[in-house]
Enzyme design. Sequence first.
Site, PDB file in Angstrom:
ATOM      1  N   GLN A  38      46.424  28.417  41.748  1.00  0.00           N
ATOM      2  CA  GLN A  38      46.316  28.120  43.181  1.00  0.00           C
ATOM      3  C   GLN A  38      47.062  26.846  43.571  1.00  0.00           C
ATOM      4  O   GLN A  38      47.225  26.565  44.756  1.00  0.00           O
ATOM      5  CB  GLN A  38      44.837  27.968  43.585  1.00  0.00           C
ATOM      6  N   ASN A  44      40.009  28.501  43.715  1.00  0.00           N
ATOM      7  CA  ASN A  44      40.437  29.582  44.603  1.00  0.00           C
ATOM      8  C   ASN A  44      39.528  29.770  45.808  1.00  0.00           C
ATOM      9  O   ASN A  44      39.956  30.317  46.815  1.00  0.00           O
ATOM     10  CB  ASN A  44      40.565  30.893  43.826  1.00  0.00           C
ATOM     11  N   ALA A  67      53.278  34.226  40.496  1.00  0.00           N
ATOM     12  CA  ALA A  67      54.229  34.211  41.612  1.00  0.00           C
ATOM     13  C   ALA A  67      53.601  34.627  42.939  1.00  0.00           C
ATOM     14  O   ALA A  67      53.961  34.116  43.995  1.00  0.00           O
ATOM     15  CB  ALA A  67      55.403  35.139  41.287  1.00  0.00           C
ATOM     16  N   HIS A  68      52.622  35.554  42.877  1.00  0.00           N
ATOM     17  CA  HIS A  68      52.158  36.150  44.148  1.00  0.00           C
ATOM     18  C   HIS A  68      51.309  35.212  44.994  1.00  0.00           C
ATOM     19  O   HIS A  68      50.973  35.535  46.127  1.00  0.00           O
ATOM     20  CB  HIS A  68      51.431  37.488  43.900  1.00  0.00           C
ATOM     21  N   CYS A  79      31.516  42.094  45.737  1.00  0.00           N
ATOM     22  CA  CYS A  79      30.748  43.319  45.749  1.00  0.00           C
ATOM     23  C   CYS A  79      30.830  43.938  44.365  1.00  0.00           C
ATOM     24  O   CYS A  79      31.869  44.436  43.962  1.00  0.00           O
ATOM     25  CB  CYS A  79      31.358  44.275  46.763  1.00  0.00           C
ATOM     26  N   THR A  83      46.243  36.093  35.330  1.00  0.00           N
ATOM     27  CA  THR A  83      45.209  36.591  34.406  1.00  0.00           C
ATOM     28  C   THR A  83      45.746  36.644  32.975  1.00  0.00           C
ATOM     29  O   THR A  83      45.092  36.178  32.041  1.00  0.00           O
ATOM     30  CB  THR A  83      44.746  37.998  34.858  1.00  0.00           C
TER      31      THR A  83
HETATM   32  C1  LIG Z   1      42.357  30.501  40.282  1.00  0.00           C
HETATM   33  C2  LIG Z   1      42.933  31.820  39.892  1.00  0.00           C
HETATM   34  N1  LIG Z   1      43.164  32.076  38.606  1.00  0.00           N
HETATM   35  C3  LIG Z   1      43.700  33.244  38.203  1.00  0.00           C
HETATM   36  C4  LIG Z   1      44.046  34.227  39.090  1.00  0.00           C
HETATM   37  C5  LIG Z   1      44.626  35.503  38.592  1.00  0.00           C
HETATM   38  O1  LIG Z   1      45.991  35.581  38.855  1.00  0.00           O
HETATM   39  P1  LIG Z   1      46.739  37.003  38.935  1.00  0.00           P
HETATM   40  O2  LIG Z   1      46.252  37.665  40.170  1.00  0.00           O
HETATM   41  O3  LIG Z   1      48.182  36.663  38.978  1.00  0.00           O
HETATM   42  O4  LIG Z   1      46.387  37.738  37.696  1.00  0.00           O
HETATM   43  C6  LIG Z   1      43.818  34.014  40.451  1.00  0.00           C
HETATM   44  C7  LIG Z   1      44.146  35.059  41.417  1.00  0.00           C
HETATM   45  O5  LIG Z   1      43.852  34.994  42.578  1.00  0.00           O
HETATM   46  C8  LIG Z   1      43.255  32.780  40.861  1.00  0.00           C
HETATM   47  O6  LIG Z   1      43.003  32.511  42.143  1.00  0.00           O
END
Ligand SMILES: Cc1ncc(COP(=O)(O)O)c(C=O)c1O
Length: 408
Positions: A184, A156, A205-206, A332, A77
């Site tokens: 992703q 995603n 990273a997550h 939601c 983000t």
């Molecule tokens: C396509 C995409 N962009 C951005 C993000 C945001 O990443 P973060 O959770 O590291 O802020 C996500 C999180 O799932 C994502 O799937």
Amino acid sequence: MALKFPIFLDAQSTTPCDPRVVEAMLPYFTERFGHPASRNHPFGWEAEAACDAARAQIAKLVRARDPKELVFTSGGTESINLALKGVAEMYREKGNHIVTTVIEQRAGLDTCKRLERQGFQVTTVPVQPNGLVDVDDIKKALTDKTILISVMFANNEIGTIQEIAAIGKLAKEKGIIFHTDATQAVGKIPVDVEALGIDLLSCTAHLMYGPKGVGALYVRRKGPRVRLTALIDGGGHERGMRSGTLPVPLCVGFGKAAEISAEVMPEESARLAKLRDKLQDMILSNVEEAYLNGDPERRLPQNLNISFAYVEGESVLMGLNKETALSSGSACTSATLEPSYVIAALGASAELAHSSIRFSLHRFNIEEEVDFVGRRTIEVVKRLREMSPLYELAKEGVDIKSIQWKAE
Ligand SMILES: Cc1ncc(COP(=O)(O)O)c(C=O)c1O
């Protein structure tokens, strides 16, 4: 082998940390706790060297020429915010127009909305029914005021992989900066910022078996040298683009996750794609009116997204959630349940957009888990349909769309 419940098949929301990543991080919480900007003692030198090594591991994974092209952030983000707002402010004199797509993640869409409120113009191009953007639509949207094209690498929800090389080429020809949200994609499929003509790339990273709370933004230094206005002011860390003390253990974990992903990617993608295909075949051959969302070929190996006509995605999840963690595209928000804007963007009806389920696999899933989830999903969808008056009518041959519902 006894299965362990609940089974996690929601790996596009987050992934479990790889134990090798945790092991690499641990010393940096305790004995190696230095501040990477402490230039005058060994604690600082050690921390700085660890962050630089992590930067090099991530640079290698995305094929950046120089590890200095990677700026650590708090996650996807923040990277996306820094890319979009940073370019918008830095290049404002040059132009005020941004081109993006309807299926970006909220971080991209909401940042663009904010920029619009600040006077920027944003063109949001549609996608085709398979989830792919037509590169010609991007081309048509460009004006002499366009300063940025931002298109996600892989979606995603539906996993669709965009034609990044063609978009990168177009951006180069027009001299426009190209950002991709590769959150992703990085660590899952090959990503090469040089070959693909990417100027800015967001990752986290997550979503690749690393820790939560750390991400990176690739910022091209040569051909062109991209400049950004910082979002966060302070000590001038990260070459002035992102001030704040680096979370050294998280950076180390991110680096280790990148190193492991690079090593295992070919074998892991093939294994997960095989399991995903098995799950897909199992569901589609046993459930009528189940529709695959997104392009069947150009998609992430671990992603499967299916809409089940006549049932609500949320009801399917409720029927499964004691034993299986999955996700529906619906979000939601306050009291209303909004259908997935990604599935809706493919041209699906509101009903089908409400009925999508995302199955996303990860490194530690085993075949028995996938078999179990497939079997249970089929059972739950069938049971819900038995209780559905709409399904009953449809089976009797009534055209549901032609029904005139009596107003209350
Ligand atoms: C396509 C995409 N962009 C951005 C993000 C945001 O990443 P973060 O959770 O590291 O802020 C996500 C999180 O799932 C994502 O799937």
